[in-house]
Design an enzyme around this catalytic site. Structure first.
Site, PDB file in Angstrom:
ATOM      1  N   ARG A  35      87.204  59.045  21.901  1.00  0.00           N
ATOM      2  CA  ARG A  35      86.562  57.733  22.055  1.00  0.00           C
ATOM      3  C   ARG A  35      87.266  56.713  21.205  1.00  0.00           C
ATOM      4  NH1 ARG A  35      80.234  59.314  21.875  1.00  0.00           N
ATOM      5  NH2 ARG A  35      80.487  60.868  23.507  1.00  0.00           N
ATOM      6  N   SER A 127      79.977  57.722  26.484  1.00  0.00           N
ATOM      7  CA  SER A 127      78.560  58.059  26.379  1.00  0.00           C
ATOM      8  C   SER A 127      77.669  56.855  26.067  1.00  0.00           C
ATOM      9  CB  SER A 127      78.404  59.163  25.332  1.00  0.00           C
ATOM     10  OG  SER A 127      77.096  59.628  25.306  1.00  0.00           O
ATOM     11  N   HIS A 128      77.119  56.836  24.865  1.00  0.00           N
ATOM     12  CA  HIS A 128      76.150  55.805  24.499  1.00  0.00           C
ATOM     13  C   HIS A 128      76.797  54.621  23.788  1.00  0.00           C
ATOM     14  CE1 HIS A 128      76.795  58.897  21.538  1.00  0.00           C
ATOM     15  NE2 HIS A 128      76.609  57.977  20.619  1.00  0.00           N
ATOM     16  N   ASP A 297      71.217  57.336  28.523  1.00  0.00           N
ATOM     17  CA  ASP A 297      72.404  56.657  27.996  1.00  0.00           C
ATOM     18  C   ASP A 297      73.417  56.413  29.119  1.00  0.00           C
ATOM     19  OD1 ASP A 297      73.337  59.251  28.339  1.00  0.00           O
ATOM     20  OD2 ASP A 297      74.579  59.210  26.537  1.00  0.00           O
ATOM     21  N   ASP A 299      76.174  57.741  30.232  1.00  0.00           N
ATOM     22  CA  ASP A 299      76.647  58.811  31.121  1.00  0.00           C
ATOM     23  C   ASP A 299      75.548  59.774  31.552  1.00  0.00           C
ATOM     24  OD1 ASP A 299      76.541  59.769  28.479  1.00  0.00           O
ATOM     25  OD2 ASP A 299      77.949  61.377  28.912  1.00  0.00           O
ATOM     26  N   ASP A 301      73.398  61.835  29.977  1.00  0.00           N
ATOM     27  CA  ASP A 301      73.015  63.116  29.385  1.00  0.00           C
ATOM     28  C   ASP A 301      71.916  62.981  28.330  1.00  0.00           C
ATOM     29  OD1 ASP A 301      74.764  61.932  27.626  1.00  0.00           O
ATOM     30  OD2 ASP A 301      76.080  63.671  27.374  1.00  0.00           O
ATOM     31  N   ARG A 302      71.731  61.787  27.772  1.00  0.00           N
ATOM     32  CA  ARG A 302      70.660  61.613  26.785  1.00  0.00           C
ATOM     33  C   ARG A 302      69.399  61.063  27.442  1.00  0.00           C
ATOM     34  NH1 ARG A 302      73.093  59.183  21.181  1.00  0.00           N
ATOM     35  NH2 ARG A 302      74.543  60.889  20.823  1.00  0.00           N
ATOM     36  N   THR A 366      75.956  70.259  15.271  1.00  0.00           N
ATOM     37  CA  THR A 366      75.799  69.137  16.184  1.00  0.00           C
ATOM     38  C   THR A 366      76.900  69.159  17.246  1.00  0.00           C
ATOM     39  OG1 THR A 366      74.765  67.782  14.512  1.00  0.00           O
ATOM     40  CG2 THR A 366      75.885  66.618  16.288  1.00  0.00           C
ATOM     41  N   GLU A 385      68.745  68.494  20.941  1.00  0.00           N
ATOM     42  CA  GLU A 385      69.249  67.882  19.716  1.00  0.00           C
ATOM     43  C   GLU A 385      68.424  66.644  19.404  1.00  0.00           C
ATOM     44  OE1 GLU A 385      73.795  68.238  19.179  1.00  0.00           O
ATOM     45  OE2 GLU A 385      73.494  67.550  21.212  1.00  0.00           O
ATOM     46  N   SER A 387      69.517  63.917  18.654  1.00  0.00           N
ATOM     47  CA  SER A 387      70.198  62.736  19.184  1.00  0.00           C
ATOM     48  C   SER A 387      69.871  62.511  20.662  1.00  0.00           C
ATOM     49  CB  SER A 387      71.695  62.877  18.977  1.00  0.00           C
ATOM     50  OG  SER A 387      72.155  64.105  19.523  1.00  0.00           O
ATOM     51  N   LYS A 398      73.816  68.489  28.274  1.00  0.00           N
ATOM     52  CA  LYS A 398      72.437  68.043  28.223  1.00  0.00           C
ATOM     53  C   LYS A 398      72.196  67.157  29.441  1.00  0.00           C
ATOM     54  CE  LYS A 398      73.734  64.663  24.676  1.00  0.00           C
ATOM     55  NZ  LYS A 398      75.084  65.144  24.374  1.00  0.00           N
TER      56      LYS A 398
HETATM   57  C1  G6P Z   1      77.391  63.606  21.595  1.00  0.00           C
HETATM   58  C2  G6P Z   1      77.245  65.049  21.911  1.00  0.00           C
HETATM   59  C3  G6P Z   1      75.959  65.552  21.332  1.00  0.00           C
HETATM   60  C4  G6P Z   1      75.893  65.291  19.867  1.00  0.00           C
HETATM   61  C5  G6P Z   1      76.186  63.868  19.550  1.00  0.00           C
HETATM   62  C6  G6P Z   1      76.388  63.727  18.073  1.00  0.00           C
HETATM   63  O1  G6P Z   1      76.393  62.883  22.207  1.00  0.00           O
HETATM   64  O2  G6P Z   1      77.260  65.245  23.301  1.00  0.00           O
HETATM   65  O3  G6P Z   1      75.832  66.889  21.620  1.00  0.00           O
HETATM   66  O4  G6P Z   1      74.634  65.559  19.351  1.00  0.00           O
HETATM   67  O5  G6P Z   1      77.352  63.450  20.204  1.00  0.00           O
HETATM   68  O6  G6P Z   1      76.896  62.512  17.749  1.00  0.00           O
HETATM   69  P1  G6P Z   1      77.373  62.177  16.294  1.00  0.00           P
HETATM   70  O7  G6P Z   1      77.715  60.733  16.405  1.00  0.00           O
HETATM   71  O8  G6P Z   1      76.177  62.394  15.399  1.00  0.00           O
HETATM   72  O9  G6P Z   1      78.513  63.086  15.951  1.00  0.00           O
HETATM   73 ZN    ZN Z   2      75.992  60.672  26.672  1.00  0.00          ZN
END
Ligand code: G6P
Ligand code: ZN
Length: 571
Positions: A35, A127-128, A297, A299, A301-302, A366, A385, A387, A398
């Site tokens: 990213r 993603s988000h 989010d 994509d 998955d959240r 994580t 998770e 998150s 997810k």
């Molecule tokens: C992504 C992954 C998740 C994870 C998250 C953590 O969304 O798919 O599985 O929990 O990142 O993000 P972070 O910014 O805390 O590393």
């Molecule tokens: Zn995502």
């Protein structure tokens, strides 16, 4: 399906050329893919290098393989798909399945890899993270089990990026990705096939095999008292999925879904489903008569789950409650529930359910990729998770929409409100209060220093047994370490997965550097306490956790290192 030769170029043989490149630093995939700011990806050869390295990392299976490609439709996705097509063709890939207009949710990609037994997939998403020319883009590789590439693969990709000298590409191979159908090209005497697929069909079919759609339809479109839902796609990829599933299939009223057009910049919003960034959903739920709210989010998955008047279900409680009620879902009625799992910083609500159901509970670092091995080995059915990730072994990602359908299934069977379901759960198991403080985009150096000093402090032998007091509450340290995980299947070791301080009363403080940011450092402080007394389970989490939050700030000296007094986001 028959093969169509479309367009004049389809009949003309294509030849690859080798382009001399240069290496770029920092092409290291993070928690979930590479990213960076769009501008970084737009640098000459930058995206091409990374794609070439993903393909090279596939190894001997590359020649003749089939991959799926799609993403959340964010800015730069179309350009990236064009590059993928040209480089994949040049590298001997036999076939690409591409979501129409490049749209495929992350769960849909996982579903498609598994359903068609593909060699993997490339997901174009950050993603988000916000999108648009000034924001982020991302590229993620999923392997043949449908899950995010494990560390061994991402390390291989990263090592390749450090020494890449050139890449193979067919500059004049173009394909229109807006029309569903099959295009065939002749490349080096072999067929290279691109199939543009409907973004939703395969995923919808999978959901129908998991849930009782008739029951859900009765819930959402009952003539007597329909359960009123408000689903907010935040202009991310879930829009088309949500419209097909909730409106076309489940007959929910049209005003049950909003922001369902995927936009390259998510309408200027931050496509992260939490109380801060999905504030419009929260407001509407507070002001109007909905029974249920959800957001996803970028994509898909959240997920965030809300009850009437925006009653917030923490992601940690969400998986615990799903675990307790899995028998409401046909998929889990057909095959026995295997184990349960959560990521380390996720509150331990699900641990209590695992004990009560006599199921094994895994605590992993994580990152969704850590669940995959357990699922593949038949040890894990449901995981989540903090998150805002919830999912099961139906795929290896997810899955936001799955989580909503799972919650609606529970409601359909129990005939209770979300608030009541949560309250009853706390009465039975006690409540895990949880809050996460995020300090986003801090300078890297002081953040790393803070973590280093903190690690030294908490791993010193005299730290165990120390007592901390705040607001007349005393917390005694029971265990403190830098979390490390040994994968029970392949025995691989993941080190440095977060600093944890566990107190004798079950409370926990965890500090972690985010692995998904695109620049600088984001520090996360996770705060959790456990309360079993029925008179104390319905309090405000922020208030209950205040003493522990103060202790966390005090032990870490976080604010003085990064020179901030307030977190950027509290979830
Ligand atoms: C992504 C992954 C998740 C994870 C998250 C953590 O969304 O798919 O599985 O929990 O990142 O993000 P972070 O910014 O805390 O590393
Ligand atoms: Zn995502």
């Amino acid at each position: 399906m028959s093969l169509n030769f479309v367009g004049a170029q389809a009949t003309m043989p294509f030849k690859s050329i080798l382009v001399t490149s240069r290496t770029y630093e920092g092409q290291k995939p993070g928690t979930s893919g590479l990213r960076k700011a769009v501008k970084v990806f737009q640098q000459e050869h930058y995206t091409q290098n990374f794609i070439q390295c993903i393909l090279t990392a596939i190894g001997p299976k590359l020649k003749g393989c089939t991959l799926v490609v799609g993403g959340d439709g964010r800015f730069y996705a179309k350009e990236a798909i064009d590059i993928i097509i040209k480089i994949a063709a040049a590298n001997g890939v036999r076939k690409l399945l591409i979501g129409q207009n490049g749209i495929l949710s992350t769960p849909a990609v996982s579903c498609i890899i598994r359903k068609y037994k593909l060699n993997g997939g490339i997901i174009l998403t950050a993603s988000h993270n916000p999108g648009g020319p000034e924001n982020d883009f991302g590229i993620k590789f999923n392997t043949e089990n449908g899950g995010p590439a494990p560390d061994t693969v991402t390390n291989t990709i990263y090592n390749l990026t450090k020494k890449i000298k050139n890449y193979s590409i067919i500059p004049n191979l173009e394909c229109n990705i807006s029309e569903i159908g099959i295009r065939t090209f002749e490349v080096h005497g072999s067929e290279f096939i691109i199939e543009i697929i409907d973004s939703v069909n395969d995923y919808l079919e999978l959901m129908k095999s998991i849930f009782d759609f008739q029951k859900l339809k009765n819930l959402l479109s009952s003539n007597i008292k329909p359960f009123r839902v408000l689903i907010n796609s935040m202009h991310g990829v879930t829009g088309p999925y949500v419209k097909r599933i909730f409106i076309d299939e489940l007959n929910a009223p049209l005003n049950s879904v909003v922001n369902t057009t995927p936009l390259v910049d998510f309408g200027g919003g931050h496509p992260d489903p939490n109380l801060t960034y999905a504030a419009d959903l929260v407001q509407t739920l507070k002001n109007e008569n909905y029974d249920f709210g959800a957001a996803f989010d970028g994509d898909g998955d959240r997920n965030m789950i809300l009850g009437a008047k925006a009653f917030f279900v923490t992601p940690s409680d969400s998986i615990a409650i799903l675990a307790e009620n899995l028998n409401s879902i046909p998929y889990f009625q057909k095959s026995a529930v295997k184990g349960l799992a959560r990521s380390m910083p996720t509150a331990a609500s699900i641990d209590k359910v695992a004990t009560s159901l006599n199921l094994k509970l895994f605590e992993v670092p994580t990152g969704w990729k850590y669940f995959g091995n357990l699922m593949d080995a038949g040890l894990l059915s449901l995981c989540g998770e903090e998150s805002f990730g919830t999912g099961s072994d139906h795929i290896r990602e997810k899955d936001g929409i799955w989580a909503v359908l799972a919650w609606l299934s529970i409601i359909a069977v129990n005939s209770k409100s979300i608030e009541q379901i949560c309250f009853d759960h706390w009465l039975k198991y006690g409540r895990h209060y949880f809050v996460r403080y995020d300090y986003e985009n801090c300078e890297s150096e002081p953040s790393t220093k803070m973590m280093k000093v903190l690690e030294e402090k908490i791993t010193n032998s005299d730290f165990i047994g120390q007592k901390f007091e705040s607001d007349n509450e005393v917390f005694e340290v029971k265990l403190a370490d830098n979390f490390q995980y040994v994968d029970p299947i392949d025995k691989s070791i993941a080190k440095n997965q977060g600093l944890r301080i566990i107190f004798t009363n079950g409370a926990r403080l965890i500090f972690r550097l985010s692995g998904t940011g695109s620049s600088g450092a984001t520090i996360r402080m996770y705060v959790e306490s456990y309360e079993s007394s029925p008179t104390k389970i319905n309090l405000d989490a922020q208030l209950v956790l205040q003493p522990l939050i103060q202790i966390g700030l005090e032990i870490s000296k976080l604010q003085s290192y990064i020179k901030r007094t307030e977190p950027t986001v509290i979830t």
